[in-house]
Design an enzyme around this catalytic site. Sequence first.
Site, mmCIF file in Angstrom:
data_model
loop_
_atom_site.group_PDB
_atom_site.id
_atom_site.type_symbol
_atom_site.label_atom_id
_atom_site.label_comp_id
_atom_site.label_asym_id
_atom_site.label_seq_id
_atom_site.Cartn_x
_atom_site.Cartn_y
_atom_site.Cartn_z
ATOM 1 N N ASP A 1 -11.346 7.634 3.476
ATOM 2 C CA ASP A 1 -10.619 8.904 3.401
ATOM 3 C C ASP A 1 -11.179 9.912 4.398
ATOM 4 O OD1 ASP A 1 -9.029 8.104 1.056
ATOM 5 O OD2 ASP A 1 -10.963 8.163 0.039
ATOM 6 N N ASN B 1 -1.591 5.471 10.308
ATOM 7 C CA ASN B 1 -1.991 4.692 9.140
ATOM 8 C C ASN B 1 -3.429 4.227 9.313
ATOM 9 O OD1 ASN B 1 -2.246 2.709 7.084
ATOM 10 N ND2 ASN B 1 -0.050 2.277 7.162
ATOM 11 N N TYR C 1 0.852 -1.188 0.000
ATOM 12 C CA TYR C 1 0.000 0.000 0.000
ATOM 13 C C TYR C 1 0.888 1.239 0.000
ATOM 14 C CZ TYR C 1 -4.301 2.547 0.178
ATOM 15 O OH TYR C 1 -5.331 3.371 -0.162
ATOM 16 N N GLU D 1 -13.550 4.792 -1.665
ATOM 17 C CA GLU D 1 -12.121 5.077 -1.542
ATOM 18 C C GLU D 1 -11.634 6.004 -2.650
ATOM 19 O OE1 GLU D 1 -8.695 4.884 0.553
ATOM 20 O OE2 GLU D 1 -10.446 3.682 1.058
ATOM 21 N N LYS E 1 -6.033 -2.054 -0.496
ATOM 22 C CA LYS E 1 -6.831 -1.951 0.734
ATOM 23 C C LYS E 1 -7.374 -3.309 1.150
ATOM 24 C CE LYS E 1 -6.828 2.309 2.158
ATOM 25 N NZ LYS E 1 -7.636 3.308 2.824
#
Length: 571
Positions: free
Chosen positions: A277, A470, A111, A253, A182
């Site tokens: 987000d 994170n 990621y 996303e 993800k």
Amino acid sequence: MATGQYLLWKDAEGNAFRPVSLTGTDLLNNRYLNKGTAFTEQERADFDLDGLLPPQVQTFEAQLERVYEGFKSACSDIEKYQNLRALQDRNETLFYALLSRHVEEMTPYIYTPTVGKACQEFSHRFQKPRGLYITPANVDDMGSQARHFDAKSIRIIVVTDSQGILGIGDQGVGGMGIPIGKLSLYTLAAGIHPACCLPIALDVGTDNQKLLDDPMYLGQPHKRIRGKEYEAFIDKFVQGVRRHFPNAVLQWEDFSKSNAFDNLARYQQVLPSFNDDIQGTGAVVLAGIIGAVKVKGETLGQQNYLVYGAGAGGVGVADQICAGLMREGLDPQAARDRIYILDTQGLVCDNREGLDEYKRRYAKSGTLLAKWQTEQPGRASLADVLRHVPITVLLGTSGSGGAFEERHIQLLLEHSEHPMVFPLSNPTANCEALPEDIYRWSQGRAIVATGSPFAPVEYEGKQVRIGQGNNVFIFPGVGLAAIVGQVREITPDMFTTASFALAECVDSQDLEQGSVYPPIRALRAISVHVATAVLKEIVRRDPGHPLIGQDLEQHILTHMWEPVYLPYRKV
């Protein structure tokens, strides 16, 4: 958490096994069931694999050693990314077992930050299809597409329209790298079986001219659809998810900031969905602030907050801070009064023409600037706000690399002995300031956390671990709890609960090392803790919930898949 041929069964003696119907190359090409060189001699005979594999049977540990050597031999970050993706495409069990043994080392490659480059180069590095590509031309035929999956087994969908990818913007069809990454984290952190995960890219065109001019571009070669046409497309997509993937939680996303808020508001009560987000970012930042006030021996309500960057992530951060302040007892207006947000036009005030609706709840009175001496008349910059307001928490969500300067940190120090400075933007090049610079500018007094991974900082002979805010600490646990709890709606309170649960995972050793986040190597245990806390909240709010009275942590654990090989028996 899987169905069909991916289920764990037990025989009369209690021995675990997996029933499998595939044979030969069909079995070897199934990434969920393939064991590669670890198929036993009996399995090779039972499943028609004789001659299709080298004759030596390898142990799982030997396979792990071999693939790790391959990963280490890759010369660049993007090659390491491709190495891991290739492994994932041929053997999901081995892929996740490798990740689980090297969490800290490998998460930056599956990621952020490496996935950003993977999205940019998607069309030139495409290897093997995964997930669904939904366009205005095929959205009405989602039923046919769903038949390629065990549709009722799909538990989590991550979808993007690729317009707001990380800090690099519109990546067209290349944004598919985000849902794939993800969902890899969902399996790694929360144990959701990979067969229950579905990445989806909504290809509605791209406004990235570089992509449109590229003859290798794999997406629709036209400008993005907008307005009513876009809204009608999204509505068809949502209805298709409801109809064909009825057991799925949907995660929005990397949409543009306006579409992110609009889609969330329009559909969060239509099907269980959330926007990472906005909500995941807000929750993980709030958790870091909770850890930092522990260090300071203060409360959330004693801080003044400045969010630099008022996109989806920035306003999501403000929303979660507001929720945290309200949990401490502040009324909504008092909570909002402590939060200042800045965008590209400066401090957000209510007298601005064309003010975005989602920013309005944090807009300050336009009369405020009349009392200030500002660098530009009628507009307050970051430095202006820091000069006039005793800010103690500075949060960067702007995607503007180097935006925080020494003068800004010096202004913070006038109001706080230990200001919080969180440059959170991804990827690393977009970080508002480097941690070592912030420590130097503040004489080691600032409490620092970042969005991207950074190496520890040496300051005056002491090594400081930089905590990474994170989102992977939040969204897998929330998603798992929503699935296990069978919720119809994912509420904002679930994310606030997740914030406080994550903060509980920060121990005294973390704080002594200067970090307000736990190490990412503890990701699995953290996800269990977050999921359990959120599931308790779900059950507490529903007097008729079927899980009342059960051991909820144990219930979470029983739904988590472990990447190990089981004996196969032919059915």
